[in-house]
Design a protein around this motif. Structure first.
Motif, short mmCIF file in Angstrom:
data_model
loop_
_atom_site.label_atom_id
_atom_site.label_comp_id
_atom_site.label_asym_id
_atom_site.label_seq_id
_atom_site.Cartn_x
_atom_site.Cartn_y
_atom_site.Cartn_z
N HIS A 179 16.90 2.98 7.13
CA HIS A 179 16.39 4.35 6.28
C HIS A 179 15.00 3.72 5.76
O HIS A 179 14.05 4.70 5.95
N ILE A 180 14.77 2.90 4.86
CA ILE A 180 13.53 2.60 4.36
C ILE A 180 12.50 2.17 5.40
O ILE A 180 11.09 2.45 5.26
N SER A 181 12.74 1.62 6.52
CA SER A 181 12.09 1.01 7.47
C SER A 181 11.53 2.06 8.22
O SER A 181 10.48 1.93 9.01
N THR A 182 12.25 3.48 8.46
CA THR A 182 11.68 4.56 9.23
C THR A 182 11.16 5.74 8.43
O THR A 182 10.18 6.17 8.73
N TYR A 183 12.02 5.99 7.41
CA TYR A 183 11.47 6.93 6.47
C TYR A 183 10.17 6.63 5.75
O TYR A 183 9.34 7.42 5.24
N ARG A 184 9.99 5.37 5.26
CA ARG A 184 8.98 4.66 4.67
C ARG A 184 8.63 5.40 3.45
O ARG A 184 7.25 5.62 3.12
N LYS A 185 9.49 5.63 2.58
CA LYS A 185 9.26 6.13 1.16
C LYS A 185 10.25 5.60 0.35
O LYS A 185 11.38 6.04 0.33
N LEU A 186 9.86 4.77 -0.60
CA LEU A 186 10.81 3.97 -1.49
C LEU A 186 11.19 5.00 -2.74
O LEU A 186 10.23 5.51 -3.62
N PRO A 187 12.47 5.26 -2.94
CA PRO A 187 12.95 5.92 -3.78
C PRO A 187 12.78 5.54 -5.14
O PRO A 187 13.58 4.22 -5.57
N GLU A 188 11.94 6.09 -6.23
CA GLU A 188 11.73 5.52 -7.34
C GLU A 188 12.52 6.29 -8.27
O GLU A 188 12.65 7.54 -8.01
N PRO A 189 12.77 5.72 -9.58
CA PRO A 189 12.25 4.27 -10.07
C PRO A 189 13.48 3.38 -9.91
O PRO A 189 13.52 2.41 -10.68
N VAL A 194 15.76 -4.70 -8.00
CA VAL A 194 16.85 -4.10 -6.98
C VAL A 194 16.00 -3.78 -5.73
O VAL A 194 14.77 -3.37 -5.67
N ILE A 195 16.44 -4.27 -4.53
CA ILE A 195 15.61 -4.26 -3.28
C ILE A 195 16.33 -3.26 -2.37
O ILE A 195 17.63 -3.60 -2.22
N LEU A 196 15.72 -2.69 -1.72
CA LEU A 196 16.26 -1.85 -0.64
C LEU A 196 15.93 -2.06 0.75
O LEU A 196 14.88 -2.43 1.11
N GLY A 197 16.78 -2.50 1.60
CA GLY A 197 16.55 -2.85 3.03
C GLY A 197 17.07 -2.04 3.95
O GLY A 197 18.19 -1.10 3.73
N GLY A 198 16.91 -1.93 5.31
CA GLY A 198 17.66 -1.37 6.33
C GLY A 198 16.77 -0.16 7.23
O GLY A 198 15.67 -0.11 6.67
N ASP A 214 23.71 7.21 3.95
CA ASP A 214 24.21 6.61 3.07
C ASP A 214 23.11 6.38 1.89
O ASP A 214 23.32 5.76 1.03
N ILE A 215 21.83 6.94 2.09
CA ILE A 215 20.74 6.59 1.27
C ILE A 215 21.15 7.35 -0.19
O ILE A 215 20.84 6.62 -1.35
N ASN A 216 21.97 8.29 -0.35
CA ASN A 216 22.15 8.96 -1.45
C ASN A 216 23.13 7.95 -2.34
O ASN A 216 23.14 7.92 -3.51
N GLU A 217 23.92 7.63 -1.62
CA GLU A 217 24.97 6.44 -2.23
C GLU A 217 24.35 4.97 -2.67
O GLU A 217 24.58 4.51 -3.86
N ALA A 218 23.32 4.77 -1.67
CA ALA A 218 22.52 3.51 -2.19
C ALA A 218 21.46 3.76 -3.55
O ALA A 218 21.66 3.07 -4.52
N ILE A 219 21.34 5.18 -3.67
CA ILE A 219 20.39 5.56 -4.91
C ILE A 219 21.35 5.42 -5.91
O ILE A 219 21.01 4.96 -7.02
N ARG A 220 22.43 6.01 -5.73
CA ARG A 220 23.49 6.16 -6.82
C ARG A 220 23.87 4.80 -7.47
O ARG A 220 24.00 4.61 -8.46
N PHE A 221 24.10 3.73 -6.59
CA PHE A 221 24.64 2.18 -7.02
C PHE A 221 23.27 1.80 -7.54
O PHE A 221 23.44 1.10 -8.77
N ALA A 222 21.98 1.98 -7.15
CA ALA A 222 20.89 1.55 -7.59
C ALA A 222 20.61 1.75 -9.20
O ALA A 222 20.25 1.03 -10.06
N LYS A 223 20.92 3.18 -9.29
CA LYS A 223 20.86 3.72 -10.63
C LYS A 223 21.61 3.14 -11.68
O LYS A 223 21.50 2.97 -12.66
N PHE A 224 22.94 3.03 -11.02
CA PHE A 224 24.02 2.33 -11.89
C PHE A 224 23.62 1.01 -12.38
O PHE A 224 23.85 0.48 -13.50
N VAL A 225 22.97 0.07 -11.30
CA VAL A 225 22.69 -1.28 -11.78
C VAL A 225 21.63 -1.17 -12.83
O VAL A 225 21.39 -1.85 -13.89
#
Length: 223
Positions: A63-73, A57-61, A38-49
């Protein structure tokens, strides 16, 4: 957040039963949880906000805990692993400056295009420090509709989690890297939550969502 920080004005946006884009309202801070699919949907909503408001905007869960790269900006902070204590401390900050973020264990943030990780946070112990989930912020009208989650039986149901982690170390599973060692809520706490679901919400089915509910046989026997 309600018990330890006295933050009462908390709104849950739930894409299972809401149009989260239409329901979103201005707020102080936004937290988004995401698994990898679901990370692409999370990015889309963060972009909307971010397009509407200048708020953190904080990302948890997982994906970030295992992939360990924070989608910017689109995200200001990522929470690694268990999020309860990290989120509480983030809300207590005056601002999200790099100096302040460096003081919070168990998070990451972007600094000139690089994802910076702070010191890992100790696992919560005992788990009973975490209060029973506040299900009143969810759409209980949706979740308590009679449905079939076990064969041949339709009824009112809710889920609960009685433990975190698993004693095994399967290479295909993210559980060990996310939760660390196996930890369970006490038998007394588990029974208290079961009684709450039955007495308050009149559920007929309780779906236990643990990775391995029977891992601690002594606890299982007490329950």
């Amino acid at each position: 957040l309600k018990k330890y920080g006295n933050y009462q004005d908390i709104i849950l946006l739930d894409s299972n039963c809401q149009d989260i884009y239409k329901e979103f309202r201005p707020t102080d801070i936004v937290g988004i949880g995401s698994v990898t699919q679901d990370i692409n949907e999370a990015i889309r909503f963060a972009k909307f906000v971010k397009a509407k408001y200048k708020i953190p905007v904080i990302l948890g869960g997982i994906h970030i805990s295992t992939y360990r790269k924070l989608p910017e900006p689109y995200f200001d902070v990522g929470v690694i692993g268990e999020g309860e204590e990290s989120m509480l401390e983030l809300l207590q900050l005056d601002d999200f400056s790099k100096e302040n973020l460096q003081k919070i264990k168990g998070i990451c943030f972007n600094d000139d295009g690089k994802t910076v990780f702070t010191e890992p946070r100790d696992l919560i112990s005992p788990l009973d420090k975490i209060p029973i989930p506040d299900r009143e912020i969810a759409d209980l009208g949706f979740y308590l509709k009679k449905r079939q989650i076990i064969p041949y039986y339709i009824g009112r149901s809710l889920t609960m989690i009685t433990s975190r982690g698993c004693p095994f170390d399967c290479t295909f599973c993210s559980t060990k890297s996310y939760w660390g060692k196996f930890r369970g809520f006490s038998a007394e706490r588990v029974v208290e939550e079961i009684e709450l679901l039955v007495d308050k919400y009149k559920v007929e089915i309780i779906h236990i969502f643990d990775d391995l509910f029977i891992a601690d046989r002594n606890r299982l026997s007490e329950i």
